[in-house]
Scaffold this motif. Sequence first.
Motif, PDB file in Angstrom:
ATOM      1  N   VAL A   1      75.030  38.072  34.656  1.00  6.78           N
ATOM      2  CA  VAL A   1      75.170  37.782  33.226  1.00  6.78           C
ATOM      3  C   VAL A   1      76.635  37.814  32.820  1.00  6.78           C
ATOM      4  CG1 VAL A   1      74.644  38.607  30.909  1.00  6.78           C
ATOM      5  CG2 VAL A   1      72.886  38.630  32.666  1.00  6.78           C
TER       6      VAL A   1
ATOM      7  N   ALA B   1      72.544  41.409  27.252  1.00 11.50           N
ATOM      8  CA  ALA B   1      72.338  40.832  28.582  1.00 11.50           C
ATOM      9  C   ALA B   1      70.848  40.660  28.898  1.00 11.50           C
ATOM     10  CB  ALA B   1      72.999  41.711  29.642  1.00 11.50           C
TER      11      ALA B   1
ATOM     12  N   LYS C   1      71.649  41.942  38.268  1.00 15.85           N
ATOM     13  CA  LYS C   1      71.466  40.894  37.259  1.00 15.85           C
ATOM     14  C   LYS C   1      72.554  40.988  36.195  1.00 15.85           C
ATOM     15  CE  LYS C   1      66.478  40.491  37.684  1.00 15.85           C
ATOM     16  NZ  LYS C   1      65.441  41.440  37.277  1.00 15.85           N
TER      17      LYS C   1
ATOM     18  N   ASP D   1      78.533  34.758  33.954  1.00 17.87           N
ATOM     19  CA  ASP D   1      78.268  33.516  33.228  1.00 17.87           C
ATOM     20  C   ASP D   1      78.748  33.567  31.788  1.00 17.87           C
ATOM     21  OD1 ASP D   1      77.139  32.643  35.481  1.00 17.87           O
ATOM     22  OD2 ASP D   1      75.074  33.124  34.922  1.00 17.87           O
TER      23      ASP D   1
END
Lengths: 489, 202
Positions: free
Chosen positions: A201, A190, A197, A204
């Motif tokens: 990751v 990642a 965050k 997506d």
Amino acid sequence: MDNLHSLMIVLPEVSLAALGLLLLLVGLVNRSNTTHVVSALTVLSFIITAATLISPHRLSFLMGGTAPVFAFGTMFVDDTLARFIKLLILAASALSVFLSGGYLENHKIARPEYPVLILFATLGMMLMVSASDMIALYVGLELQSLALYVLAAFQRDDAKSSESGLKYFVLGALSSGLLLYGISLLYGYAGTTDFVKLSFVFKDAAPHTIGLTIGLVFVTAALAFKVSAVPFHMWTPDVYEGAPTPVAAFFASAPKMAALVLFLRLLREPFMPLAMEWQQIVVFIAVASMLLGSFAGLAQKSVKRLMAYSSIANVGYALSALAIMNKDGLSAMLIYLAIYFVNTLGAFGVIISLRKQGQQVEAIEDFAGIAKKNPLLALAMTVFMFSLAGVPPLAGFFGKYFIFLAAVKAGMVPLAVIAVVTSVVAAFYYLRLIKVMYFDESKQIIDACPCFGVRATVTLAALYMIIFTVWPQPIIDGAIAAISGFIRG
Amino acid sequence: MTEIVFYLFATILILSAGMVVASRNPVHAVLYLVLAFFNAAGLFLLIGAEFVAFILVIVYVGAVAVLFLFVVMMLDINFVDLRSGFSRYLPIGGAVGAVLLAQLVMLGLAWKTDPQLLSVVQAAGADAVDNTRAIGRLLYTDYFYAFQVSGLVLLVAMIGAICLTLRHRKDVRRQNVDQQLSREIADVITVVKVESGKGVQL
């Protein structure tokens, strides 16, 4: 300016750490009652920390305190969930310090480091539940674990205590290794250790990289070890049996809550997009913990091992609430924890206060007939056992009830059925203890220790079990507010 | 030039690592270990990681290896006994080692490094800031929190080690400064009038 802001957010933790350092110095004064003084000051430090945590000044500084605020970049997060569980952790630690005094003196291990180690373990737990970054998670967890290893071995002239400390240390180091390996895999795939965050990751990474899933499994396994969920539970009975009894009481209360909430934050924040992957793991370890905790508890002869299996089963219930992962389930878990820690501390309090010829009572058969000589203690133990078994008018019933209800509502009926069945099985060993206390003939003389701290804790805990029934609102409202603030954020 | 130095360090590193395992005298083994650490530090220097190189020398050579030496000298461990099964287990151990080595070679041959990765690897020494300074800047800004909590972890480790191992022996006479300074004449000296011919009764 930014650092000042960060310091204000971590003010409770900073003040606890500073007080801990101060208490180390106080402990150096060589007097006969130094440990007493340091213990009292430790409890005072917990109270000061709790007051700082919810002081209106700090909350108004944090803009009302409903939205999550981050400190030191994104390392540390303060939100409603963290504040709620920190209060519970502080309460559990303070009660554990209360429970310890008499025991430590009786075994000649009263040293001022003991409360200080509990203080630093508590600090570690507070940092854990506020971690918003894998690195922060790891250092918090390690601070807590390291203090706990030492506490387990605190009765250093006793082979069993040393053994339990060593066993806990070796297996704990192994689980830390697993955790770090998982974190490094996650970081490798990642490119970040930040929870927020990471969640992007994961969202997506549409066809999820297999490496991320493997990292997730490692991290989950390591945390399952820390909460002693099956199949990572093997250390629990041995450590509980060998460790000094008040330490075992501490292990069963505050660290469990901290690790479970850490688990919750990790699954809910960075890993939420991977819910399909982890939900089956969590359901499996929840079911396995409930089954093993209830069935293996049946064969136990030592009351401390019994409590260890009971804590495994109870972690199973909390984990099944975690597996549901909606608002109902999570607030049910918080309510469950808020009841369970008082319940288990109370039960351990009774175990600590019973002695035969100055020795600690360990076997279940030693409880025979204590109802005749110590009717109040027996009554308190009855309350705790009934509550752990989930018998209706007492607090423990509500803890389980909310979890079962949330499971049924979320359509996870098989999970709810297993939970009900195992809690019936577990009721056998709780009720057996009551039967032994009231109906068996006593073979030797059992005295109750006159320690004030233990008595106060047992009384408070028993009252809490009963008062919760008539006035459960503060806990339930607090839990729901904590979860709705957390999930919205 | 760099290549020559690299091969020099690498050869000595591997040879001394081999000697750590092979030497019969445990003290020699530890000394070879120190040599291995020094050469590894040299390799780190070559790729421009001087901070890691010095940490390796200070921590591993300065502390860990010396600790090993102490342990080896203080405990009477018979290393010949420990190695008694060596020839018996050599075939199976050698076979496992060979399989692992073959797999590693196969993996190495099949490995394709992401071209982007090379730029990341070089980034550490690319800018003008030397890496001690770069690590310091990160440690005291972005990772300030983790750094401080690590300090607390070390503190707890220290408290733990002391309270599990420190014992006050009763049979050792210690100097107690407080007691020495608070002594009064009356506590320790008695003035006795000695009558002649009778002596003193103690």
